[in-house]
Design a protein around this motif. Structure first.
Motif, PDB file in Angstrom:
ATOM      1  N   GLU A  73      15.651  31.551  37.440  1.00 34.59           N
ATOM      2  CA  GLU A  73      15.578  32.285  38.704  1.00 34.59           C
ATOM      3  C   GLU A  73      14.490  31.685  39.576  1.00 34.59           C
ATOM      4  OE1 GLU A  73      14.619  36.297  37.673  1.00 34.59           O
ATOM      5  OE2 GLU A  73      12.491  35.883  37.377  1.00 34.59           O
ATOM      6  N   LYS A  74      14.549  31.976  40.851  1.00 35.16           N
ATOM      7  CA  LYS A  74      13.516  31.519  41.778  1.00 35.16           C
ATOM      8  C   LYS A  74      12.192  32.208  41.461  1.00 35.16           C
ATOM      9  CE  LYS A  74      14.259  32.445  46.139  1.00 35.16           C
ATOM     10  NZ  LYS A  74      14.266  32.691  47.584  1.00 35.16           N
ATOM     11  N   ALA A  79       5.180  30.864  46.740  1.00 40.27           N
ATOM     12  CA  ALA A  79       4.540  30.772  48.055  1.00 40.27           C
ATOM     13  C   ALA A  79       4.843  32.036  48.853  1.00 40.27           C
ATOM     14  CB  ALA A  79       5.037  29.534  48.817  1.00 40.27           C
ATOM     15  N   TYR A  80       4.122  32.176  49.971  1.00 36.93           N
ATOM     16  CA  TYR A  80       4.292  33.341  50.844  1.00 36.93           C
ATOM     17  C   TYR A  80       4.503  32.845  52.279  1.00 36.93           C
ATOM     18  CZ  TYR A  80       2.517  35.657  46.732  1.00 36.93           C
ATOM     19  OH  TYR A  80       2.364  36.089  45.447  1.00 36.93           O
ATOM     20  N   ILE A  81       5.134  33.680  53.078  1.00 33.16           N
ATOM     21  CA  ILE A  81       5.515  33.278  54.435  1.00 33.16           C
ATOM     22  C   ILE A  81       5.225  34.409  55.409  1.00 33.16           C
ATOM     23  CG2 ILE A  81       7.387  32.429  55.909  1.00 33.16           C
ATOM     24  CD1 ILE A  81       8.908  31.665  53.349  1.00 33.16           C
ATOM     25  N   VAL A  96       5.841  38.108  53.637  1.00 38.12           N
ATOM     26  CA  VAL A  96       6.837  38.243  52.574  1.00 38.12           C
ATOM     27  C   VAL A  96       6.589  37.190  51.493  1.00 38.12           C
ATOM     28  CG1 VAL A  96       8.600  39.153  54.142  1.00 38.12           C
ATOM     29  CG2 VAL A  96       8.480  36.684  53.714  1.00 38.12           C
ATOM     30  N   ASP A  97       7.135  37.463  50.301  1.00 39.47           N
ATOM     31  CA  ASP A  97       7.143  36.427  49.263  1.00 39.47           C
ATOM     32  C   ASP A  97       8.449  35.647  49.380  1.00 39.47           C
ATOM     33  OD1 ASP A  97       9.158  37.951  48.086  1.00 39.47           O
ATOM     34  OD2 ASP A  97       7.894  38.730  46.476  1.00 39.47           O
ATOM     35  N   LEU A  98       8.700  34.732  48.459  1.00 42.57           N
ATOM     36  CA  LEU A  98       9.904  33.898  48.573  1.00 42.57           C
ATOM     37  C   LEU A  98      11.194  34.655  48.240  1.00 42.57           C
ATOM     38  CD1 LEU A  98       9.234  30.238  47.407  1.00 42.57           C
ATOM     39  CD2 LEU A  98       9.327  31.197  49.695  1.00 42.57           C
ATOM     40  N   LYS A 138      -4.910  30.919  51.412  1.00 37.90           N
ATOM     41  CA  LYS A 138      -4.158  30.276  52.495  1.00 37.90           C
ATOM     42  C   LYS A 138      -3.326  29.106  51.965  1.00 37.90           C
ATOM     43  CE  LYS A 138      -5.487  30.661  56.662  1.00 37.90           C
ATOM     44  NZ  LYS A 138      -6.165  30.637  57.994  1.00 37.90           N
ATOM     45  N   ALA A 139      -3.786  28.485  50.878  1.00 38.06           N
ATOM     46  CA  ALA A 139      -3.048  27.364  50.298  1.00 38.06           C
ATOM     47  C   ALA A 139      -1.680  27.789  49.771  1.00 38.06           C
ATOM     48  CB  ALA A 139      -3.863  26.730  49.173  1.00 38.06           C
TER      49      ALA A 139
END
Length: 402
Positions: A73-74, A79-81, A96-98, A138-139
């Motif tokens: 699964e993903k 990462a976050y957006i 949001v998350d991925l 932030k990374a």
């Protein structure tokens, strides 16, 4: 600056990652069948994606006689957006998350003081607060997607010349450059109707609809379409052109001198409804709206909504008429485009059942080939957050872009 498309450098790895993303969980056996790759190639790609943290092993599937297959699964925490909506009435930032799970959100009213500089300053402050509150470095940010009122230039990341903003300065705004400088992350731009349908399409990715039409009904009318999972683009940004559809050739003049006489949005928009309500007040029509404001010209759509909830006969009449015109315009689109599903959003749709039900019933009655041609109408599953979440989907999609 991080280039999102280069995070997965291998074309075949992008394909496998995309297949996994479109399914809740998927076995290695199913991936072999879907991709047509050799066992050794698929195994290597899965190991690469797992070591990068992009996917996770999530247990074992049911046995078909031999060893139980590993499920993948993903990794939604890879990462976050940030997703950002910039509209004429309000702007909204979501984190949001991925998996497109919303972790936080904040909205701002687009008042006469909300210039681009003022909004960007508030976005930067709120974005930093969200990261701190959710302990996200932030990374770990993939980027920020922006769904804005058009017209926009997607390639250069510029909001061009949108109409009807209350604040000054919303002309030729280099929004991607400004937000990248403010936040230190990549920024992507598209018009809000496109990001909304991206969000809804992603949310319904396991369903069988191939052709989706989205219409946002608010200050103006905005539309977009997805076919076979891909956005349909014209030669120019055509987001607001649906509002210029002529439904009465000798009809009322458009509020903008360059607009068409008898244009759809002159009959079915926040502006049209406010104009009709103000005109009725000035004529002395019996309505509870007369108790809402001293000056008819100060009447707003919110006053109309409040009266609608109390079933004021005049307001019911005004909303029904606007929805009827909207339904006629919608029927024209159905007769040309023949989508399988139509998603309606925006303030007019969110305002209650009357507009949605009236408009869709009129559209069905005026659609050619009905009932042989069946279309599904929906308010969508993301509601008023479709534009912002869809903007985040746009960023996520860069991971598998070649």
């Amino acid at each position: 600056m991080d280039v999102i498309t280069e995070r997965i450098p291998n074309r075949k790895a992008k394909e496998i990652y995309d297949r996994i993303c479109r399914q809740a969980t998927v076995s290695k056996t199913d991936l072999l069948e879907q991709s047509g790759m050799t066992v050794s190639t698929l195994t290597r790609l899965l190991e690469e994606l797992t070591s990068q943290g992009l996917i996770l092993e999530s247990g074992f599937g049911a046995s078909t006689g031999g060893r139980r297959p590993i499920l993948y699964e993903k990794n939604t925490a890879y990462a976050y957006i940030f997703g950002l909506e910039i509209s004429r009435t309000f702007s909204k930032l979501v984190l949001v998350d991925l998996g497109m799970k919303k972790l936080d959100s904040h909205s701002w009213a687009m008042t006469g003081e909300m210039t681009p500089d003022a909004l960007i300053r508030l976005i930067a402050e709120e974005a930093n607060r969200m990261l701190e509150q959710h302990h996200i470095p932030k990374a770990s940010l993939l980027g920020i997607g922006i769904g804005a009122v058009g017209p926009v230039d997607r390639q250069s990341g510029v909001i061009l010349e949108p109409a009807y903003f209350q604040a000054k300065g919303w002309k030729h705004v280099e929004i991607c450059r400004l937000l990248t400088e403010a936040l230190g992350i990549p920024a992507l731009l598209d018009n809000g109707a496109n990001t909304a349908i991206l969000g809804e399409s992603w949310h319904q990715r396991t369903q069988s609809f191939k052709h989706l039409l989205y219409i946002h009904a608010g200050v103006g009318l905005r539309s977009s379409m997805v076919s076979e999972g891909k956005l349909i683009y014209g030669a120019v940004d055509m987001e607001g052109s649906v509002g210029q559809m002529i439904i009465q050739t000798d009809g009322v003049a458009h509020r903008n001198a360059s607009g068409n006489y008898g244009a759809l949005e002159s009959y079915a928009s926040l502006y049209a409804i406010e104009k009709a309500a103000r005109s009725s007040l000035k004529k002395g029509r019996s309505t509870i709206l007369s108790h809402s404001v001293d000056d008819p010209d100060k009447l707003t759509y919110q006053h109309v909504l409040d009266a609608l909830r109390k079933n004021d006969p005049l307001v019911v009449e005004i909303i029904t008429e606007a929805a009827t015109y909207f339904g006629i315009g919608l029927a024209n689109l159905l007769n040309i485009l023949h989508p399988e599903k139509v998603i309606l959003g925006g303030p007019l749709i969110a305002g209650g059942e009357l507009f949605f039900q009236t408009a869709t019933q009129v559209a069905i009655r005026k659609t050619y080939y009905y009932p042989a041609y069946q279309v599904v109408f929906s308010r969508g599953q993301l509601g008023e957050e479709a534009l912002a979440i869809g903007a985040a989907v746009m960023v996520m999609n860069q991971l598998v872009r070649l």
